[in-house]
Design a protein around this motif. Structure first.
Motif, PDB file in Angstrom:
ATOM      1  N   LEU A 125       5.731  27.137  12.620  1.00 49.29           N
ATOM      2  CA  LEU A 125       6.919  28.225  12.188  1.00 49.29           C
ATOM      3  C   LEU A 125       6.384  29.463  11.836  1.00 49.29           C
ATOM      4  CD1 LEU A 125       8.747  25.070  10.289  1.00 49.29           C
ATOM      5  CD2 LEU A 125       9.401  26.090  12.455  1.00 49.29           C
ATOM      6  N   LYS A 126       5.417  29.542  11.302  1.00 52.83           N
ATOM      7  CA  LYS A 126       4.724  30.726  10.912  1.00 52.83           C
ATOM      8  C   LYS A 126       3.668  31.538  11.851  1.00 52.83           C
ATOM      9  CE  LYS A 126       5.262  30.456   5.815  1.00 52.83           C
ATOM     10  NZ  LYS A 126       4.936  31.311   4.730  1.00 52.83           N
ATOM     11  N   GLU A 127       2.990  30.493  12.518  1.00 49.80           N
ATOM     12  CA  GLU A 127       1.738  31.377  13.197  1.00 49.80           C
ATOM     13  C   GLU A 127       2.143  30.554  14.748  1.00 49.80           C
ATOM     14  OE1 GLU A 127      -0.449  33.685  13.070  1.00 49.80           O
ATOM     15  OE2 GLU A 127       0.255  33.711  10.723  1.00 49.80           O
ATOM     16  N   MET A 128       2.509  31.562  15.813  1.00 50.78           N
ATOM     17  CA  MET A 128       2.852  30.904  17.103  1.00 50.78           C
ATOM     18  C   MET A 128       1.456  30.589  17.752  1.00 50.78           C
ATOM     19  SD  MET A 128       5.909  30.487  17.372  1.00 50.78           S
ATOM     20  CE  MET A 128       5.753  30.197  19.286  1.00 50.78           C
ATOM     21  N   ASP A 129       0.407  31.609  17.668  1.00 47.90           N
ATOM     22  CA  ASP A 129      -0.796  31.349  18.329  1.00 47.90           C
ATOM     23  C   ASP A 129      -1.782  30.358  17.335  1.00 47.90           C
ATOM     24  OD1 ASP A 129      -0.031  33.224  20.477  1.00 47.90           O
ATOM     25  OD2 ASP A 129      -0.591  34.689  19.101  1.00 47.90           O
ATOM     26  N   HIS A 130      -2.770  29.835  18.153  1.00 47.36           N
ATOM     27  CA  HIS A 130      -3.780  28.956  17.343  1.00 47.36           C
ATOM     28  C   HIS A 130      -4.943  29.943  17.261  1.00 47.36           C
ATOM     29  CE1 HIS A 130      -1.849  25.722  20.248  1.00 47.36           C
ATOM     30  NE2 HIS A 130      -1.596  25.305  18.858  1.00 47.36           N
ATOM     31  N   ASN A 131      -4.714  30.744  16.085  1.00 45.85           N
ATOM     32  CA  ASN A 131      -5.610  31.681  15.674  1.00 45.85           C
ATOM     33  C   ASN A 131      -6.329  31.014  14.431  1.00 45.85           C
ATOM     34  OD1 ASN A 131      -3.615  32.196  13.922  1.00 45.85           O
ATOM     35  ND2 ASN A 131      -2.859  33.989  15.208  1.00 45.85           N
ATOM     36  N   LYS A 132      -7.059  31.944  13.704  1.00 47.07           N
ATOM     37  CA  LYS A 132      -7.520  31.606  12.537  1.00 47.07           C
ATOM     38  C   LYS A 132      -6.630  31.438  11.406  1.00 47.07           C
ATOM     39  CE  LYS A 132     -11.134  33.294   9.352  1.00 47.07           C
ATOM     40  NZ  LYS A 132     -12.241  34.171   8.992  1.00 47.07           N
ATOM     41  N   ALA A 133      -5.588  32.113  11.364  1.00 50.23           N
ATOM     42  CA  ALA A 133      -4.389  31.896  10.362  1.00 50.23           C
ATOM     43  C   ALA A 133      -3.741  30.642  10.395  1.00 50.23           C
ATOM     44  CB  ALA A 133      -3.412  33.010  10.354  1.00 50.23           C
ATOM     45  N   PHE A 134      -3.482  30.285  11.772  1.00 46.39           N
ATOM     46  CA  PHE A 134      -2.883  29.222  12.308  1.00 46.39           C
ATOM     47  C   PHE A 134      -3.632  27.858  11.559  1.00 46.39           C
ATOM     48  CE2 PHE A 134      -2.428  25.390  15.105  1.00 46.39           C
ATOM     49  CZ  PHE A 134      -1.355  25.092  14.908  1.00 46.39           C
ATOM     50  N   TYR A 135      -5.002  27.745  11.740  1.00 46.17           N
ATOM     51  CA  TYR A 135      -5.564  26.733  11.551  1.00 46.17           C
ATOM     52  C   TYR A 135      -5.885  26.760   9.891  1.00 46.17           C
ATOM     53  CZ  TYR A 135      -6.353  25.257  16.169  1.00 46.17           C
ATOM     54  OH  TYR A 135      -6.211  24.906  17.390  1.00 46.17           O
ATOM     55  N   GLN A 136      -5.903  27.910   9.384  1.00 46.43           N
ATOM     56  CA  GLN A 136      -6.166  27.963   7.748  1.00 46.43           C
ATOM     57  C   GLN A 136      -4.739  27.091   7.326  1.00 46.43           C
ATOM     58  OE1 GLN A 136      -6.839  32.140   6.958  1.00 46.43           O
ATOM     59  NE2 GLN A 136      -8.989  31.723   6.716  1.00 46.43           N
ATOM     60  N   LEU A 137      -3.792  27.537   7.779  1.00 45.68           N
ATOM     61  CA  LEU A 137      -2.217  27.025   7.399  1.00 45.68           C
ATOM     62  C   LEU A 137      -2.371  25.237   7.558  1.00 45.68           C
ATOM     63  CD1 LEU A 137       0.236  27.314   6.224  1.00 45.68           C
ATOM     64  CD2 LEU A 137       1.255  27.750   8.508  1.00 45.68           C
ATOM     65  N   CYS A 138      -3.084  24.941   8.553  1.00 46.75           N
ATOM     66  CA  CYS A 138      -3.005  23.626   8.794  1.00 46.75           C
ATOM     67  C   CYS A 138      -3.977  22.915   8.007  1.00 46.75           C
ATOM     68  CB  CYS A 138      -3.792  23.260  10.296  1.00 46.75           C
ATOM     69  SG  CYS A 138      -2.633  23.662  11.683  1.00 46.75           S
ATOM     70  N   GLU A 139      -5.324  23.588   7.527  1.00 48.15           N
ATOM     71  CA  GLU A 139      -6.094  22.992   6.388  1.00 48.15           C
ATOM     72  C   GLU A 139      -5.440  23.143   5.114  1.00 48.15           C
ATOM     73  OE1 GLU A 139      -9.401  25.533   7.477  1.00 48.15           O
ATOM     74  OE2 GLU A 139     -10.312  23.737   8.660  1.00 48.15           O
ATOM     75  N   TYR A 140      -4.527  24.134   4.728  1.00 42.57           N
ATOM     76  CA  TYR A 140      -3.944  24.109   3.618  1.00 42.57           C
ATOM     77  C   TYR A 140      -3.077  22.977   3.388  1.00 42.57           C
ATOM     78  CZ  TYR A 140      -0.402  25.662   0.293  1.00 42.57           C
ATOM     79  OH  TYR A 140       0.514  25.700  -0.551  1.00 42.57           O
ATOM     80  N   MET A 141      -2.242  22.572   4.502  1.00 39.46           N
ATOM     81  CA  MET A 141      -1.328  21.750   4.353  1.00 39.46           C
ATOM     82  C   MET A 141      -2.027  20.180   4.418  1.00 39.46           C
ATOM     83  SD  MET A 141       2.055  22.612   6.312  1.00 39.46           S
ATOM     84  CE  MET A 141       1.532  23.417   7.953  1.00 39.46           C
ATOM     85  N   GLU A 142      -3.006  19.956   5.303  1.00 38.87           N
ATOM     86  CA  GLU A 142      -3.886  18.882   5.224  1.00 38.87           C
ATOM     87  C   GLU A 142      -5.468  19.294   5.169  1.00 38.87           C
ATOM     88  OE1 GLU A 142      -5.481  15.791   5.105  1.00 38.87           O
ATOM     89  OE2 GLU A 142      -3.273  15.557   5.275  1.00 38.87           O
ATOM     90  N   PRO A 143      -6.124  19.200   4.323  1.00 36.59           N
ATOM     91  CA  PRO A 143      -7.461  19.131   4.161  1.00 36.59           C
ATOM     92  C   PRO A 143      -8.339  18.809   5.274  1.00 36.59           C
ATOM     93  CG  PRO A 143      -6.793  19.322   1.930  1.00 36.59           C
ATOM     94  CD  PRO A 143      -5.430  18.613   2.968  1.00 36.59           C
ATOM     95  N   ASN A 144      -8.088  17.490   5.720  1.00 35.66           N
ATOM     96  CA  ASN A 144      -8.720  16.585   6.560  1.00 35.66           C
ATOM     97  C   ASN A 144      -8.231  16.989   7.976  1.00 35.66           C
ATOM     98  OD1 ASN A 144     -10.418  15.226   4.843  1.00 35.66           O
ATOM     99  ND2 ASN A 144      -8.838  14.254   4.075  1.00 35.66           N
ATOM    100  N   TYR A 145      -7.518  17.968   8.159  1.00 29.69           N
ATOM    101  CA  TYR A 145      -7.059  18.245   9.519  1.00 29.69           C
ATOM    102  C   TYR A 145      -7.635  18.007  10.633  1.00 29.69           C
ATOM    103  CZ  TYR A 145      -4.587  20.727  13.411  1.00 29.69           C
ATOM    104  OH  TYR A 145      -4.092  20.936  14.632  1.00 29.69           O
ATOM    105  N   HIS A 146      -9.129  18.935  10.544  1.00 31.38           N
ATOM    106  CA  HIS A 146      -9.814  18.653  11.866  1.00 31.38           C
ATOM    107  C   HIS A 146     -10.564  17.526  11.835  1.00 31.38           C
ATOM    108  CE1 HIS A 146      -9.665  22.869  12.757  1.00 31.38           C
ATOM    109  NE2 HIS A 146      -9.725  23.219  11.518  1.00 31.38           N
TER     110      HIS A 146
END
Length: 163
Positions: A125-146
């Protein structure tokens, strides 16, 4: 056919470890012990409410979602979930709808894997591409994302291996 297609882009040592566990018939048991329970969000309504709760906790000011649902029209190799933006003319105004579709196989998976894919699609919704900002947002919402992403890919490998 590549038996490790879900983790083919991971480092060689991870692929070798996964292959070794598969060959010894231990990978499935290891993942089952780590993630023993299937989540309870079985209906599209329950999935929508779950996704909205995560969105409201971490992305309150982002665009609204009009639909979140399970779909059996998604190929897990190419996508585990899809987000779409649909614009329609309604009267004299342009209305934009944002929707998320999650592969139906997630109905029978552990909550951690469902959360990982919902977080992933919400981040779009905020980041269309799989870039650094995208994965930082994923980790913010779920610290165990990776961790969950790798374990999900190993879980999918087990499912394919069993077939």
């Amino acid at each position: 056919m590549n038996r490790l297609k879900y983790i083919s882009h991971y480092p060689e040592h991870i692929q070798q470890q996964a292959q070794s566990l598969l060959d010894q018939n231990k990978l499935g048991a290891l993942l089952q012990a780590k993630y023993p329970k299937v989540h309870t969000f079985q209906s599209n309504k329950a999935l929508y409410e779950y996704a909205i709760a995560i969105k409201n906790s971490y992305m309150r000011k982002s665009s609204s979602l009009s639909k979140v649902e399970y779909s059996d029209k998604i190929s897990a190799l190419n996508a585990l979930g899809l987000h779409s933006r649909i614009s329609r003319v309604h009267g004299g105004k342009l209305k934009a709808k944002k929707e998320i579709r999650i592969d139906t196989r997630f109905k029978q998976m552990p909550l951690e894997f469902l959360r990982m894919i919902v977080v992933h699609e919400l981040a779009h919704l905020k980041e269309m591409d799989h870039n650094k900002a995208f994965y930082q947002l994923c980790e913010y919402m779920e610290p165990n994302y990776h961790r969950y992403e790798l374990d999900l890919r190993l879980y999918l490998t087990c499912l394919d291996y069993a077939d």
